[in-house]
Design an enzyme around this catalytic site. Structure first.
Site, PDB file in Angstrom:
ATOM      1  CB  ILE A   1      -0.933   0.022   1.237  1.00  0.00           C
ATOM      2  CG1 ILE A   1      -1.872  -1.195   1.223  1.00  0.00           C
ATOM      3  CG2 ILE A   1      -1.734   1.317   1.293  1.00  0.00           C
ATOM      4  CD1 ILE A   1      -2.856  -1.235   0.080  1.00  0.00           C
TER       5      ILE A   1
ATOM      6  CB  CYS B   1      -8.853  -3.281  -0.332  1.00  0.00           C
ATOM      7  SG  CYS B   1      -8.797  -5.009   0.122  1.00  0.00           S
TER       8      CYS B   1
END
Lengths: 338, 338, 338, 338
Positions: free
Chosen positions: A14, A144
């Site tokens: 990320i 997510c």
């Protein structure tokens, strides 16, 4: 206007995408990133000529990094001394420890969905509750799956209202290249309730959401099927229009070759997007339908990159760069080229 | 009472299980099986000492079989001359051609779900519409997914009535050992409507069923998640009781180790069931819940063996061995040891 | 002659197969098995009516077992009090702790390959060094890969002598149903030297063995390719004869349908072997060839069951049931039906 | 000097990479690409604004393309009328048909490894036999595995000479996004001899190469293990130096995170290489060793992109752009940024 100064803690799956996302924003400056070890993304940063500086995320980390030939520009405190806001993409649990340093240094922070809820004052989603994040010091993103899910459910909610939704998350179990976790020839199930549905309700509390989750041995994106009970029936055409107009949703057709989660990954490769990243969720036109008055559809979640836009929105909210979510989202997406 | 004489056409994934299933029925006699080539199941039959005879499914097939050392007991017509009823498990499309021979020989037949609907007079499911099959000459089973799905939906329907259902089929894409088809690191989607849902409605026409299907790269069983809108709300406890009392449903607990499709396959291995076959669908206790008044649950379909009981039920119906489905199902299951 | 009394510690993937293997030996008696928790194999044992008793492997384990409805026949010490020899299939590291109890109780033991070498006096392989195990108290088996590998290399060695060998282990990464480990869409590599090659040399010290290992996301058997440098060149025909005559090697043909690791698993299912277990390694006839004078071939290792025969051989050695390995192996295999 | 005018037939997995590779060469001009249908890569080309024109690969194809909104710049003959040389990446078998058109149009062509050998005058590999391709009209590349394999074997051969080699190809069975082929939970084997080894010998006829191939259910690169018998023994250090100095080989360390085929794919993503493409084969430093005097090592083949450099080398040879392979390779790699 001077640029907002942003740092990134954790340069992994990320963090390296957050860094690239910030670099793309003309009204932000990436001061640097912090990590603890010479991982592949860190080594690639070096190989690319250090387009932005790296800091040692913990005292002593500079030794291992420098032994691997990675230039280190200072300590975590040095980084905190230069930024307005940190994007924390450290492994789950570390963010809570980092927060103590953020508070001490007087910098704001945005945490990812893997961090526990207590680190943040607001549970944030750019297109749904931007205003709640305005001027807030500590924000936490949704995961997510939840981030993408909320986009799609909110598209319907904003159009005709949503009473309840039942979701089945067909979860990719690992990211490409991951050798630390994985499943082989197994569909693994989990008890209900499902945390993504619970998280959706924390952002959209007037919706009754229930979910099931099945882990599958693939790497290129989660697929979620949804049954949404609307306040008033919505036609397939109207639903497709609502999805098409909503930010960060890409309506695709199976008949055009988008016949899988991997087809969207391949699309990103053919488009030569950096790292083959998609920021939009995919939504299949030929899978929109009805069960009675309930609206049915299915979406694809690009797990590595889907939260990047909403995280950048969070910077805009925390730093009060825009009064409304619509402006913030437009700015973020414009710079990301969505 | 003399035993019903049964033959099996096609000794592959389904056919070899049908043969074993018939052998287990005390009131049936397996006259023989027919195939065209010395495949692995056929070679294993030889290695096991030919517990029942093999016939050449097409003229000339005996040459390749005998060249491989497999004893052949006669032609397809020879087999048809000795049986009351054939279980046709030939590859899709062959069954329609075989039917001409069945009609000519005056034998009844039961076709598998892969065959086109026109071959049969009745679309059959043992626990739901046994009576429709009574004395009928040509019956067709539902596919593996539909067969298992109907069991679970009918359990609710028989209890409180079902208005509509939304299903997500998370489909295993190949059987163990299959090298002719497969997916690698892909979740493949399909347009709606979904044929399993359509087939369910052909057996239970008063239910509105809609489905989505996602192919996944695994081999040990499909998983289906369902949202069922009942005529009157049913509690989790009542639903579990209905499922537990319904034939061929095994209610399992994640907390006891049944945490995946493969865990049910492993259970069959630990139980030393022949070929590691389960006849029951699995239904996860911890995944039963509600979305509003809709009942939610998830089931596991052992694709290789799930249709065996209903196929044997079809023999009982076609041959009028029992007046009611309940008696037929009890007989079938008793002999199968379910 | 009275039967040798055998116990099994750990009733998991290996332990449940060892127990079944001992039950099949007419000259052995399975006194019981021990485990710590109501796992799926333990629950299946109960469901099958407790064909042999279960003991609590650690003090207090009986509580969790009995809460799950599993009858417990006593403590680990109770079991040790009744046996001549224990087959230890406890998780790696536990065997060393168990050994203290075995020594205290004066019982012999055979450990699996996952245990550290120090627990045993002899590193044992039934067909190669049976005599070394005669009367020895503590024996350790080789791992599944090494056990199968040694069979094949020794077949050549016994025929023409082997100087060196280079092996590539294409390793299945998890067993069916395993959700605790796995890989998804990855081929993972390891540095050389490879421990299976090192272990081979500990059993056959006059051979120079080097290996590479690649983990692959499959569950139905390791495949190993080998290049063997013989003392004198051996023809393909002679090699196939040597392999065919060696115990526990099944020479198979791709042209007959054995075109994969899974095809051997399917063979075991079609043969209705309990748990779909193969005891033989597979060796592909069409993959035997030469690189110069080096002999090339490839084998399949059924990881869950391959070590069972050699473990039972170890009982025969430790208990001095036969003077020679040939007799022991013949006895073991006769009872196993190999 | 005027630029060499290049066309590409087939804009799929290989063709779209060849096009991008040609665009990167300052001394070449991509006239256009040809395809038959609006596939994902073709749609992405449109979405990217048609950086180069598309031609209809067969008469009538323009209709389907234009119906999908893809601008078509002319017929295949139109494309052939403008180019010096075609890179044929059409599906296997089509290249032979296209060759008739190339001959008629008087244009040279380079075919990919999937095409039959008869289409070409020379079987070509840039770093090994560049000189053979000088001025030749029709060249054929080796397949992806063979292309990478030859680089590594030739690195040793150029250093100390190679007598023979034994290779085990652990083949990825499908590309990312491929739903037309795949394997699920299977390691599929093939009879020897192996065509990649045979092809290697057609380029390097003085080496005795034998191989085995196992198909594995992954998408991110083949892995090949090799045992190479050199003319004189070469140390690990000298071998690593030879590999490191050879074009298009990237020596990587497991200890630095390159622990799998996918890690190299991830590296390309982190480096932000277009389409996550690697042109180099990976070679693992910690897997270089010896079996007697034989040199052992293992390489990774990025199947989608590995042949691009050698194909561009072929243009340089056919068009006589450089006298030596060294110059050609340096030019190709310089423009590709390798």
């Amino acid at each position: 206007m001077s640029k907002v100064k942003v740092g990134v803690a954790g340069y992994g799956v990320i963090g390296n995408r957050l860094a690239a996302g910030v670099v793309a924003q003309d009204d932000m400056e990436l001061v640097g990133v912090a990590d603890v070890a010479p991982t592949l993304p860190v080594r690639a940063l070096k190989e690319r000529g250090m387009p932005f500086p790296l800091f040692a995320a913990v005292p002593g980390a500079e030794q291992g990094l420098e032994a691997a030939g990675i230039p280190v520009s200072g300590s975590f405190d040095d980084l905190l001394g230069e930024v307005d806001i940190m994007l924390d993409a450290a492994p789950g649990g570390i963010g809570a420890k980092n927060k103590v340093k953020y508070v001490a240094a007087g910098v704001k922070a945005v945490f990812q969905g893997g961090e526990s809820g207590e680190v943040a004052d607001v549970f944030f989603h750019g297109t749904v509750n931007y205003e709640k994040g305005l001027g807030v010091d500590y924000l936490k993103l949704t995961s997510c799956n939840t981030t993408g899910l909320i986009r799609a459910v909110h598209a319907v909610h904003a159009s005709v209202g949503v009473v309840k939704t039942f979701i089945t998350i067909i979860r990719r179990v690992a990211d490409p290249g991951d050798t630390h976790r994985g499943l082989t020839n197994v569909l693994e199930v989990e008890p209900i309730p499902n945390h993504q549905a619970v998280d959706l309700m924390s952002i959209m509390p007037d919706i009754d959401a229930t979910g099931m989750l099945i882990h599958t041995p693939v790497t290129h994106g989660h697929i979620i099927t949804l049954s949404v009970t609307p306040k008033q029936k919505i036609s397939v055409e109207a639903a497709l229009e609502a999805f098409g107009n909503y930010p960060r949703i890409k309506v695709v057709k199976i008949s055009e070759g988008f016949n899988s989660n991997s087809s969207l990954f391949q699309w990103a490769r053919y488009m030569e997007y950096p790292r083959a990243d998609m920021f939009e969720i995919g939504l299949w036109e030929e899978m929109v339908g009805h069960s009675g008055d309930d609206l049915l559809f299915a979406i694809n979640i690009p797990q590595e990159s889907v939260t990047i836009p909403e995280t950048i929105d969070a910077v805009r909210a925390a730093m009060e760069m825009h009064a409304t979510g619509a402006e913030a989202v437009a700015a973020t997406d414009g710079f990301l080229g969505i």
